[in-house]
Design a protein around this motif. Structure first.
Motif, PDB file in Angstrom:
ATOM      1  N   PHE A 210       0.795  -1.093   0.052  1.00  0.00           N
ATOM      2  CA  PHE A 210      -0.095  -0.092   0.064  1.00  0.00           C
ATOM      3  C   PHE A 210       0.712   1.213   0.036  1.00  0.00           C
ATOM      4  O   PHE A 210       0.366   2.168   0.425  1.00  0.00           O
ATOM      5  N   ILE A 211       2.017   1.200  -0.574  1.00  0.00           N
ATOM      6  CA  ILE A 211       3.034   2.528  -0.618  1.00  0.00           C
ATOM      7  C   ILE A 211       3.643   2.449  -1.855  1.00  0.00           C
ATOM      8  O   ILE A 211       3.627   1.214  -2.670  1.00  0.00           O
ATOM      9  N   PRO A 212       4.036   3.472  -2.354  1.00  0.00           N
ATOM     10  CA  PRO A 212       4.702   3.769  -3.550  1.00  0.00           C
ATOM     11  C   PRO A 212       6.019   2.981  -3.655  1.00  0.00           C
ATOM     12  O   PRO A 212       6.814   2.464  -2.819  1.00  0.00           O
ATOM     13  N   ALA A 215       8.894   4.169  -2.031  1.00  0.00           N
ATOM     14  CA  ALA A 215       9.115   3.694  -0.405  1.00  0.00           C
ATOM     15  C   ALA A 215       9.269   2.254  -0.453  1.00  0.00           C
ATOM     16  O   ALA A 215      10.198   2.193   0.592  1.00  0.00           O
ATOM     17  N   ARG A 216       8.907   1.506  -1.300  1.00  0.00           N
ATOM     18  CA  ARG A 216       9.480  -0.007  -1.016  1.00  0.00           C
ATOM     19  C   ARG A 216      10.894  -0.229  -1.310  1.00  0.00           C
ATOM     20  O   ARG A 216      11.517  -1.076  -0.665  1.00  0.00           O
ATOM     21  N   GLY A 217      11.431   0.394  -2.175  1.00  0.00           N
ATOM     22  CA  GLY A 217      12.879   0.358  -2.236  1.00  0.00           C
ATOM     23  C   GLY A 217      13.655   0.832  -1.128  1.00  0.00           C
ATOM     24  O   GLY A 217      14.721   0.253  -0.781  1.00  0.00           O
ATOM     25  N   THR A 218      12.985   2.010  -0.371  1.00  0.00           N
ATOM     26  CA  THR A 218      13.645   2.435   1.054  1.00  0.00           C
ATOM     27  C   THR A 218      13.615   1.681   1.744  1.00  0.00           C
ATOM     28  O   THR A 218      14.567   1.492   2.502  1.00  0.00           O
ATOM     29  N   MET A 219      12.481   0.952   2.050  1.00  0.00           N
ATOM     30  CA  MET A 219      12.501  -0.464   2.919  1.00  0.00           C
ATOM     31  C   MET A 219      13.714  -1.465   2.781  1.00  0.00           C
ATOM     32  O   MET A 219      14.149  -1.807   3.767  1.00  0.00           O
ATOM     33  N   LEU A 220      13.829  -1.814   1.628  1.00  0.00           N
ATOM     34  CA  LEU A 220      14.920  -2.780   1.484  1.00  0.00           C
ATOM     35  C   LEU A 220      16.050  -2.161   1.425  1.00  0.00           C
ATOM     36  O   LEU A 220      16.944  -3.142   1.941  1.00  0.00           O
TER      37      LEU A 220
END
Length: 287
Positions: A210-212, A215-220
């Motif tokens: 549910f995020i852009p 943002a998923r790349g930042t999480m990883l």
């Protein structure tokens, strides 16, 4: 010692201390966020000199149900079959099924175990729970004498790394899903710590669906950064087994209760003495 020096020291100590990692992975899709998190762990830890083994449970078609089929040959009491006792006898006799024996080999050799999964119904997927039910057999993973801080795997580390279907705010003390620390207690204390593991703080990927994309790349990237020093991290805090009185039904000893009497919070999420729960007890070390 400044922060950078402590971090570097932790990385170096971790590299020396743990060389074999087992990732128990449960997701059906190779294109999933969990697959990306698993792949990142394999790449970063391998680059540190670790030997990384992955148990891809869906790809393995791992059997989730704990049944008499997990024992080769006859069981002791087929009429009143008791899984824990029967698998203990089978483990001692070398008569567990081959899939269980293989996973127990991996676990025995590993210094660190990472469970990578999407959270289903506030816990692990059924196939991963089946791995825990079947692989962590009585005798091999625990016994009445060897559990919690005196457990079989007290020299190993383990952690949960998972994605949620809800945002972090929903898993707060005021959120609709409740405090994530409470959600994690049965898994981290009742399974991992019960078997003696030193439990590292969980890696939680909040609502990646549910995020852009950025943002998923930042999480990883945050996960990759943590992995650099993961092997040197301090574990979460649990009340040692010797703080409990065996003769009185494993109740906290009076002197332990007295020690915490004047404190604002209870010792842990589960053993809280009727006090407010300690903040982030199941999510951060040393809190």
């Amino acid at each position: 010692m400044d922060t950078a020096m402590r971090r570097n020291r932790g990385v170096e100590e971790g590299r020396r201390a743990a060389k074999k990692v087992l990732i128990v992975y449960a997701h059906q899709s190779s294109g999933s966020f969990n697959a990306a998190a698993k792949d990142a762990a394999v790449k970063v830890l391998t680059a540190q000199g670790c030997t990384v083994e992955v148990s891809d449970l869906y790809a393995m078609k791992f059997k989730a149900t704990a049944t008499a089929e997990d024992i080769t040959g006859e069981v002791k009491n087929a009429k009143h079959f008791q899984y824990a006792e029967e698998t203990k006898l089978a483990w001692e006799a070398g008569k567990l099924s081959a899939d269980i024996t293989e996973e127990q080999r991996k676990l025995t050799e590993a210094d660190l175990i990472i469970f990578q999964f999407p959270m289903y119904w506030f816990t692990v997927p059924a196939i991963m729970k089946g791995w825990m039910d079947r692989v962590l057999t009585l005798g091999f993973a625990y016994s009445p004498e060897k559990r919690y801080s005196q457990g079989v795997f007290k020299d190993k580390k383990a952690m949960l790394s998972f994605s949620t279907g809800a945002h972090e705010s929903m898993f707060s003390a005021t959120g609709i899903n409740g405090d994530m620390n409470v959600t994690l207690w049965p898994l981290q204390n009742g399974i991992l710590h019960y078997c003696g593991f030193q439990v590292l703080a969980p890696q939680i990927f909040w609502a990646p669906s549910f995020i852009p994309t950025e943002a998923r790349g930042t999480m990883l990237e945050g996960w990759r950064t943590r992995l650099q020093g993961l092997l040197g991290e301090a574990p979460l805090s649990f009340t040692p087994m010797d703080c409990f009185d065996r003769e009185k039904g494993f109740q906290l000893k009076p002197e332990v209760c007295e020690k915490h009497a004047a404190k604002e919070f209870g010792p842990t999420v589960g053993t809280h003495l009727g006090k407010p729960l300690p903040p982030n007890n199941q999510m951060k070390a040393g809190v």
